[in-house]
Structures are given as C-alpha cells and as structure tokens.
Design a protein around this motif. Structure first.
Motif, mmCIF file in Angstrom:
data_model
loop_
_atom_site.group_PDB
_atom_site.id
_atom_site.type_symbol
_atom_site.label_atom_id
_atom_site.label_comp_id
_atom_site.label_asym_id
_atom_site.label_seq_id
_atom_site.Cartn_x
_atom_site.Cartn_y
_atom_site.Cartn_z
ATOM 1 N N GLU A 1 35.581 44.041 42.028
ATOM 2 C CA GLU A 1 36.236 43.206 41.015
ATOM 3 C C GLU A 1 37.095 44.108 40.145
ATOM 4 O O GLU A 1 36.598 45.100 39.606
ATOM 5 C CB GLU A 1 35.208 42.494 40.152
ATOM 6 N N HIS B 1 24.427 50.978 47.314
ATOM 7 C CA HIS B 1 25.057 50.767 48.623
ATOM 8 C C HIS B 1 25.118 52.089 49.387
ATOM 9 O O HIS B 1 24.809 52.138 50.584
ATOM 10 C CB HIS B 1 26.468 50.199 48.472
ATOM 11 N N ALA C 1 35.915 41.928 49.023
ATOM 12 C CA ALA C 1 34.843 42.628 49.711
ATOM 13 C C ALA C 1 35.420 43.889 50.336
ATOM 14 O O ALA C 1 36.493 43.860 50.930
ATOM 15 C CB ALA C 1 34.239 41.747 50.802
ATOM 16 N N CYS C 2 34.705 44.992 50.175
ATOM 17 C CA CYS C 2 35.116 46.257 50.773
ATOM 18 C C CYS C 2 34.007 46.700 51.720
ATOM 19 O O CYS C 2 32.858 46.859 51.308
ATOM 20 C CB CYS C 2 35.333 47.304 49.684
ATOM 21 N N ARG C 3 34.358 46.863 52.962
ATOM 22 C CA ARG C 3 33.374 47.305 53.952
ATOM 23 C C ARG C 3 33.506 48.809 54.116
ATOM 24 O O ARG C 3 34.600 49.324 54.382
ATOM 25 C CB ARG C 3 33.612 46.605 55.279
ATOM 26 N N LEU D 1 30.961 44.462 46.813
ATOM 27 C CA LEU D 1 31.761 43.574 45.972
ATOM 28 C C LEU D 1 32.699 44.428 45.123
ATOM 29 O O LEU D 1 32.280 45.426 44.534
ATOM 30 C CB LEU D 1 30.847 42.751 45.056
ATOM 31 N N ALA E 1 31.045 47.233 42.721
ATOM 32 C CA ALA E 1 29.783 46.861 42.081
ATOM 33 C C ALA E 1 28.616 47.505 42.831
ATOM 34 O O ALA E 1 28.574 47.480 44.062
ATOM 35 C CB ALA E 1 29.627 45.337 42.086
ATOM 36 N N THR F 1 28.762 46.362 52.794
ATOM 37 C CA THR F 1 29.839 45.555 52.235
ATOM 38 C C THR F 1 29.639 45.503 50.731
ATOM 39 O O THR F 1 28.581 45.097 50.258
ATOM 40 C CB THR F 1 29.836 44.142 52.840
ATOM 41 N N ARG G 1 37.897 38.326 43.343
ATOM 42 C CA ARG G 1 36.918 39.231 43.929
ATOM 43 C C ARG G 1 37.332 39.586 45.353
ATOM 44 O O ARG G 1 37.970 38.806 46.038
ATOM 45 C CB ARG G 1 35.549 38.566 43.977
#
Length: 97
Positions: free
Chosen positions: A36, A46, A86-88, A34, A41, A32, A84
């Motif tokens: 923006e 990740h 969240a991208c999974r 972040l 981010a 997941t 903000r």
C-alpha cells in the motif's frame, strides 16, 4: 506486468529463464506481500517464512530486507498502482538436478 529481477526491471514476458526449475518443475518458494502506497506490509514475517521454506528445500537464501524493501518501492514507482497491490517474491533454482 513488470518484474524486478536481480536488481533490474524486466518485462514479465522475459522474466523467466528456460532453465528456471521453479518454472519447469515447481522448485521454488514464494510469498505474496500486500503493498500500500509503495510500502510492503509485514515484510519481516514474510521474509522469515520465505527463508524457512528455502531452508526446507535446501536452497541458499539470505534475504537483504533493506534491498527487498527498496525493490518494492522501486516497482511501485515504476508501475504506480493507486490502490492496494500484491507483490510476489519468488526464490527459485536455475539448472541442476
């Protein structure tokens, strides 16, 4: 909710195939991230963790960082979020034992 799947924007309602092992038995790896202003981010770490998780489960995964970064930008433009988000990112197997 909208999903970017294999280069296409898909409604979340139609995003998961009935033979997706991630959905059926949890045979998947996800991160997941972040987001923006359409920017992911810490995307590189990740993707490194996602790659390690895939290797642990013996799933083939070679992330294309530029393509994934662009997908996140495309999603942010398609469904703009003012704050903000969240991208999974999920990698799962289809079919198989």
């Amino acid at each position: 909710m909208i999903v970017w799947r294999d280069g296409e924007m898909v409604s979340a309602d139609a995003a998961v195939s009935a033979d997706d092992r991630g959905y059926l038995v949890g045979d998947a790896v996800f991160e997941t991230v972040l987001v923006e202003g359409g920017q992911a981010a810490f995307l590189r770490p990740h993707l490194a963790r996602l790659t390690l998780g895939c290797a642990t489960l013996r799933m083939e995964f070679a992330p294309d960082e530029a393509r994934i970064r662009q997908a996140i930008l495309d999603l942010a433009e398609y469904a703009p979020v003012k704050a903000r988000a969240a991208c999974r990112i999920t990698v799962s197997r289809l079919g198989g034992p």
